[in-house]
Scaffold this motif. Structure first.
Motif, short mmCIF file in Angstrom:
data_model
loop_
_atom_site.label_atom_id
_atom_site.label_comp_id
_atom_site.label_asym_id
_atom_site.label_seq_id
_atom_site.Cartn_x
_atom_site.Cartn_y
_atom_site.Cartn_z
N GLU A 68 0.74 -1.14 -0.05
CA GLU A 68 0.19 0.03 0.08
C GLU A 68 1.03 1.41 0.05
OE1 GLU A 68 -2.35 1.94 -0.82
OE2 GLU A 68 -3.83 1.27 0.50
N GLU A 70 1.92 3.39 -2.78
CA GLU A 70 2.49 4.04 -3.95
C GLU A 70 1.44 4.74 -4.77
OE1 GLU A 70 4.85 2.13 -8.14
OE2 GLU A 70 4.32 0.67 -6.33
N LYS A 71 0.23 4.30 -4.80
CA LYS A 71 -0.69 4.99 -5.42
C LYS A 71 -1.08 6.39 -5.07
CE LYS A 71 -5.26 3.54 -3.54
NZ LYS A 71 -4.82 2.66 -2.37
N ASP A 72 -0.87 6.53 -3.82
CA ASP A 72 -1.06 8.03 -3.19
C ASP A 72 0.14 8.75 -2.55
OD1 ASP A 72 -1.13 6.31 -1.08
OD2 ASP A 72 -2.93 6.80 -0.27
N ASN A 79 6.50 -3.03 -3.24
CA ASN A 79 6.27 -4.37 -3.94
C ASN A 79 7.76 -4.79 -4.09
OD1 ASN A 79 3.48 -3.36 -4.04
ND2 ASN A 79 3.56 -3.37 -6.32
N PHE A 130 -3.35 0.39 -9.95
CA PHE A 130 -3.41 0.67 -8.31
C PHE A 130 -5.11 0.31 -8.06
CE2 PHE A 130 0.19 3.71 -9.39
CZ PHE A 130 1.02 2.80 -9.09
N TYR A 131 -6.01 0.47 -8.93
CA TYR A 131 -7.43 0.50 -8.42
C TYR A 131 -7.98 -0.77 -9.41
CZ TYR A 131 -6.97 4.96 -6.60
OH TYR A 131 -6.51 6.05 -5.73
N GLY A 222 -9.19 -0.02 -4.06
CA GLY A 222 -7.43 -0.16 -4.43
C GLY A 222 -7.17 -1.49 -4.68
N THR A 223 -6.24 -1.84 -5.46
CA THR A 223 -5.65 -3.36 -5.60
C THR A 223 -4.99 -3.91 -4.35
OG1 THR A 223 -3.84 -2.28 -6.79
CG2 THR A 223 -5.49 -3.32 -8.14
N GLU A 251 -1.87 5.79 -15.54
CA GLU A 251 -2.16 4.30 -14.93
C GLU A 251 -2.69 3.44 -16.04
OE1 GLU A 251 -4.76 1.84 -11.59
OE2 GLU A 251 -4.90 4.11 -11.59
#
Length: 327
Positions: A68, A70-72, A79, A130-131, A222-223, A251
Motif C-alpha cells: 500500500e 504507491e498509488k497516493d 512491492n 492501483f485500482y 484499491g488493488t 495508470e
C-alpha cells in the motif's frame, strides 16, 4: 468448522498466524498516537515502520507482492520488498498497514491495520494497476455473480441466493465521485446503501463475516485492498471478482505497456491461488474492532484472524503504554 468447497491453508501458512497478529497489533498501536491529528501520512508511516519491524523477524522469507502507498505517494512496504529471517517457509504478503488513513487522521471509526499471507507464488500482482472494480458476496451467492452484469441484475441474483427481496439488501459502496451513478442505480432498484468514505476491506468483511450487516460490496477500490480481501474471501468460502479500473490516463497506459488486459475479469482463485490467512487490528474502533487502549501498564488490542475457514477474535496484550505525540 471448515466450509464446503473451501481450500484450507497449508500447515506452513498457519504457522504465520502469530506473526500476522503481531504485525497488525504493532501497526495499530503505533498509528494510534496519530489519531485525530489530521496527518494521515504520519499515521501511515508509523504503522508501516512498526509492521516492517515485526516482519523482519518473521520465520522464513516473505515477499511483498502488493503493498500500500504507491498509488497516493504514502509511506509503504514496497512491492518486491523481502522480509523475514530467511529460515523457514517462503510466503507472499499483501499489506495495508493502515486502512482508513483519513478515519485515523480525523478520529473517525473504521480504521485498522491489515495484512494477508499466502503460499509463495500464489498471490496475483497487479503491476502498475492501483485500482480495481470489485464484487464481493457471501458463500450463499458463490458462483452466481458477474462483473459484466448490470448492478440491477447483480442485486437480483444475490437477493435470490440469500432468500431476500432486493429491497432487503444492504450494499456497501464507497462514497466516491466515481460511484455517484452506481449508488443512484442501487437505490432506485430498492436496496439500501452503506457508503463509507473509504475502507473497502472493512466493507468486504461486513459482507463476509457470518454476523456482518451487509449482503454485497460493489465498486472501485484499491488493488492492495482487493488482494487482501481475496485472502479472506477464499478462507471463508465467499466469492469475489475483480477487474483493473485505472483512474488516471497514466495508470491505464502503464497497464497496457505491461501487457495486461483491462477487460479481463479475475476470479478470487486467480487473485489468491493457494492457502491464505488474513488479519486485522482496530485503530479507531467501530463496529468490527475496538481501538487499542491502556490497561494497568499494558496495551490491549483487538484483532480478527481469518484462517482455515474460521473467524477468530483475538485480544493481544503488550506491556507498556500507548505512544503519545507531543508538539
Amino acid at each position: 468448522m471448515q466450509r464446503q468447497n473451501e481450500t484450507a491453508p497449508s500447515t506452513n501458512i498457519r504457522t504465520l498466524e502469530s506473526v500476522a497478529l503481531s504485525a497488525t497489533s504493532s501497526a495499530a498501536v503505533a498509528s494510534h498516537g496519530w489519531v485525530g491529528r489530521h496527518d494521515k501520512k504520519a499515521a501511515d508511516a508509523a504503522a508501516t515502520e512498526a509492521m516492517r519491524r515485526v516482519l523482519a523477524d518473521a520465520p522464513g522469507r516473505g515477499t511483498v507482492v502488493i503493498g500500500e502507498g504507491e498509488k497516493d505517494e504514502a509511506p509503504m512496504l514496497f512491492n518486491g520488498e523481502t522480509v523475514g529471517n530467511g529460515q523457514g517457509v517462503e510466503f507472499d504478503i499483501a499489506v495495508d498497514p493502515l486502512e482508513g488513513t483519513s478515519f485515523c487522521a480525523k478520529n473517525l471509526p473504521g480504521s485498522m491495520a491489515t495484512i494477508s499471507f499466502a503460499e509463495s507464488g500464489t498471490m496475483w500482482s497487479p503491476g502498475p494497476g492501483f485500482y480495481m472494480d470489485k464484487i464481493v458476496v457471501p458463500p450463499q451467492a458463490k458462483g452466481l455473480v458477474d462483473l459484466a452484469d448490470a448492478p440491477e441484475r447483480t442485486l437480483g441474483k444475490v437477493a435470490k441466493a440469500l432468500g431476500k427481496q432486493v429491497g432487503e439488501l444492504r450494499v456497501v459502496i464507497m462514497d466516491k465521485p466515481r460511484h455517484q451513478d452506481l449508488i443512484k442505480r442501487v437505490l432506485k432498484a430498492g436496496a439500501a446503501v452503506h457508503a463509507p468514505a473509504e475502507g473497502d476491506v472493512g466493507g468486504s468483511l461486513e459482507v463476509l463475516l457470518p454476523t456482518g450487516p451487509a449482503d454485497l460490496l460493489l465498486g472501485i477500490g484499491g488493488t492492495p485492498e482487493g488482494v487482501m480481501t481475496a485472502a479472506a474471501v477464499r478462507a471463508l468460502g465467499g466469492d469475489m471478482l475483480g477487474r483493473l479500473a485505472p483512474q488516471r490516463n497514466e495508470e491505464a497506459e502503464a497497464i497496457r505497456a505491461a501487457g495486461m488486459d483491462l477487460e479481463r475479469i479475475y476470479t478470487c482463485d486467480e487473485l489468491v491461488g493457494g492457502g491464505a490467512l488474513f488479519a486485522a487490528t482496530g485503530v479507531t474502533g467501530g463496529a468490527l474492532l475496538s481501538e487499542p487502549r491502556d490497561s494497568d501498564g499494558a496495551i490491549l488490542t483487538e484483532s480478527l484472524l481469518i484462517s482455515s475457514g474460521e473467524v477468530r477474535r483475538v485480544s493481544h496484550t503488550t506491556f507498556g503504554s500507548m505512544p503519545r505525540m507531543t508538539p
